[in-house]
Enzyme design. Structure first.
Site, short mmCIF file in Angstrom:
data_model
loop_
_atom_site.label_atom_id
_atom_site.label_comp_id
_atom_site.label_asym_id
_atom_site.label_seq_id
_atom_site.Cartn_x
_atom_site.Cartn_y
_atom_site.Cartn_z
N VAL A 13 4.86 -5.65 -3.52
CA VAL A 13 6.30 -5.34 -3.50
C VAL A 13 6.35 -6.71 -2.69
O VAL A 13 5.60 -7.47 -2.15
CB VAL A 13 5.38 -3.98 -2.43
CG1 VAL A 13 6.65 -4.10 -1.02
CG2 VAL A 13 5.74 -2.89 -2.84
N GLN A 53 -17.64 -7.77 -3.02
CA GLN A 53 -16.47 -8.57 -2.89
C GLN A 53 -16.33 -9.60 -2.19
O GLN A 53 -15.46 -9.80 -2.88
CB GLN A 53 -15.52 -7.35 -3.03
CG GLN A 53 -14.57 -7.32 -2.68
CD GLN A 53 -13.12 -5.67 -2.83
OE1 GLN A 53 -13.78 -4.84 -2.80
NE2 GLN A 53 -12.28 -6.24 -2.84
N HIS A 62 0.77 -0.96 -0.34
CA HIS A 62 0.67 -0.30 0.19
C HIS A 62 0.44 1.07 0.22
O HIS A 62 1.05 2.00 -0.62
CB HIS A 62 -0.82 0.08 1.65
CG HIS A 62 -1.89 -1.16 1.35
ND1 HIS A 62 -1.75 -2.33 2.45
CD2 HIS A 62 -3.16 -1.60 0.71
CE1 HIS A 62 -3.32 -3.40 2.26
NE2 HIS A 62 -3.81 -2.69 1.39
P1 AMP Z 1 -6.37 -4.59 -0.41
O1 AMP Z 1 -5.59 -2.91 0.81
O2 AMP Z 1 -5.41 -5.52 -0.42
O3 AMP Z 1 -7.50 -4.69 -1.39
O4 AMP Z 1 -5.08 -3.56 -1.70
C1 AMP Z 1 -4.94 -2.45 -2.12
C2 AMP Z 1 -4.26 -2.01 -3.50
O5 AMP Z 1 -3.09 -2.60 -2.52
C3 AMP Z 1 -5.00 -2.93 -4.26
O6 AMP Z 1 -4.37 -1.92 -5.67
C4 AMP Z 1 -3.57 -3.96 -4.51
O7 AMP Z 1 -3.25 -4.18 -5.78
C5 AMP Z 1 -1.80 -3.34 -3.80
N1 AMP Z 1 -1.71 -4.17 -3.24
C6 AMP Z 1 -1.51 -4.89 -2.23
N2 AMP Z 1 -0.58 -5.71 -2.08
C7 AMP Z 1 -0.08 -5.27 -2.90
C8 AMP Z 1 1.90 -5.87 -2.60
N3 AMP Z 1 2.41 -6.46 -2.27
N4 AMP Z 1 2.06 -5.05 -3.67
C9 AMP Z 1 1.68 -3.53 -4.35
N5 AMP Z 1 0.80 -3.87 -3.93
C10 AMP Z 1 -0.23 -4.23 -4.01
#
Ligand code: AMP
Length: 296
Positions: free
Chosen positions: A177, A61, A37
């Site tokens: 990441v 979702q 994030h």
């Molecule tokens: P989430 O809170 O899990 O819905 O993720 C929010 C955003 O962070 C989404 O666009 C995810 O694809 C991105 N995201 C989650 N994990 C990673 C990671 N390890 N590296 C890069 N972006 C990430």
């Protein structure tokens, strides 16, 4: 950083920012921030004048109520981290604010939403993602929105939605990441116990094995899948799916030629993890989608 909880206030805030000529970046999240994030927020901070991070655990979702209930939440800590990264606005609406009584509309991208993650998580998953992201785009009206390559199918589905609905927003995709051992960062990783955390490296090991085999000239998808599975097996992790697909259409690839996405999902203990690798066999940058052509 200010925190905003209502759509009306959020809309008014970015309307004023836009009127002042500020470029607005949106980072949609479900909170429980980690370095993935943070990378999205840094990318937005670098390229935009006004950075909005939305924090909303989107009930629409989740196909299982237990998964939604168990989703990690750490709003105070998240707010502190976002402020530390120079975020201007944390948009944290309640479920009732996002989905008021009578809410009845859904945005569904056909086809792409039904395979892999869509098949495993149910038909409502990507409809839930698309509906909330479309709403966020309308409420925040960003010039650019940031998403992670970690959720590769989400990226493909959202690119399709933005093209099909002519939404005036650019999508920026940030590379995954990882922990030093290769495990992709995920809010769900906190649920892994010590033994599971060690075994969780299986997903990235499988992907690296497929990549290495492609590097050595293997082009046959069945043999590449077998190579990935055998790299996962010593960790005692059996994939739910391990697929080679076109990164835009998510149609299966049988013989690798050009851009291919190797996608994997597996349960480690009771925690479901996903990961992927974008590979390009000829020259070019695999993260750059070709210009989208509309289907007739
Ligand atoms: P989430 O809170 O899990 O819905 O993720 C929010 C955003 O962070 C989404 O666009 C995810 O694809 C991105 N995201 C989650 N994990 C990673 C990671 N390890 N590296 C890069 N972006 C990430």
């Amino acid at each position: 950083m200010i925190t905003i909880a209502t759509k009306a206030e959020m809309h008014a805030h970015t309307a004023a920012a836009r009127a002042a000529g500020r470029r607005i970046g949106l980072v949609p999240t479900m909170g429980a921030f980690h370095a993935g994030h943070h990378a999205l927020m840094r990318a937005a901070r670098e390229a935009c004048d006004e950075v909005v991070v939305s924090l909303f655990v989107n009930p629409a979702q989740f196909d299982e109520a237990s998964d939604l209930a168990a989703y990690p939440r750490s709003e105070e800590q998240d707010a502190a981290e976002a402020a530390g990264l120079g975020v201007d606005v944390l948009f944290a609406p309640s479920p009732e604010e996002v989905y008021p009584d009578g809410f009845a509309t859904s945005v569904r991208v056909a086809g792409l939403s039904d395979v892999l993650e869509g098949a495993e998580r149910g038909p409502g998953h990507f409809a839930g993602v698309c509906t909330v992201v479309a709403k966020l785009f309308n409420v925040v009206a960003p010039d650019v929105a940031y998403f992670g390559q970690k959720d590769a199918q989400q990226v493909a589905v959202l690119r399709r939605m933005v093209a099909d609905l002519d939404l005036p927003v650019a999508l920026e995709i940030v590379p995954t990441v990882r922990e030093p051992d290769g495990l992709a960062l995920s809010s769900r990783n906190v649920r892994l116990d010590a033994g599971e955390r060690e075994r969780a490296v299986a997903l990235s090991r499988g992907l690296r094995a497929a990549e290495a085999a492609i590097g050595e000239g293997e082009r046959d998808a069945a043999r590449l899948r077998a190579a990935a599975r055998s790299a996962m097996a010593p960790h005692g992790v059996e994939p739910e799916y391990l697929a080679l697909v076109d990164p835009d259409s998510f149609q299966p690839v049988h013989t690798v030629n050009g851009r291919v996405l190797v996608a994997v999902a597996a349960r480690v203990g009771s925690t479901r993890l996903i990961d992927n690798a974008l590979v390009q066999t000829e020259g070019g940058d695999p993260t750059k989608a070709p210009t989208m052509t509309k289907e007739p």
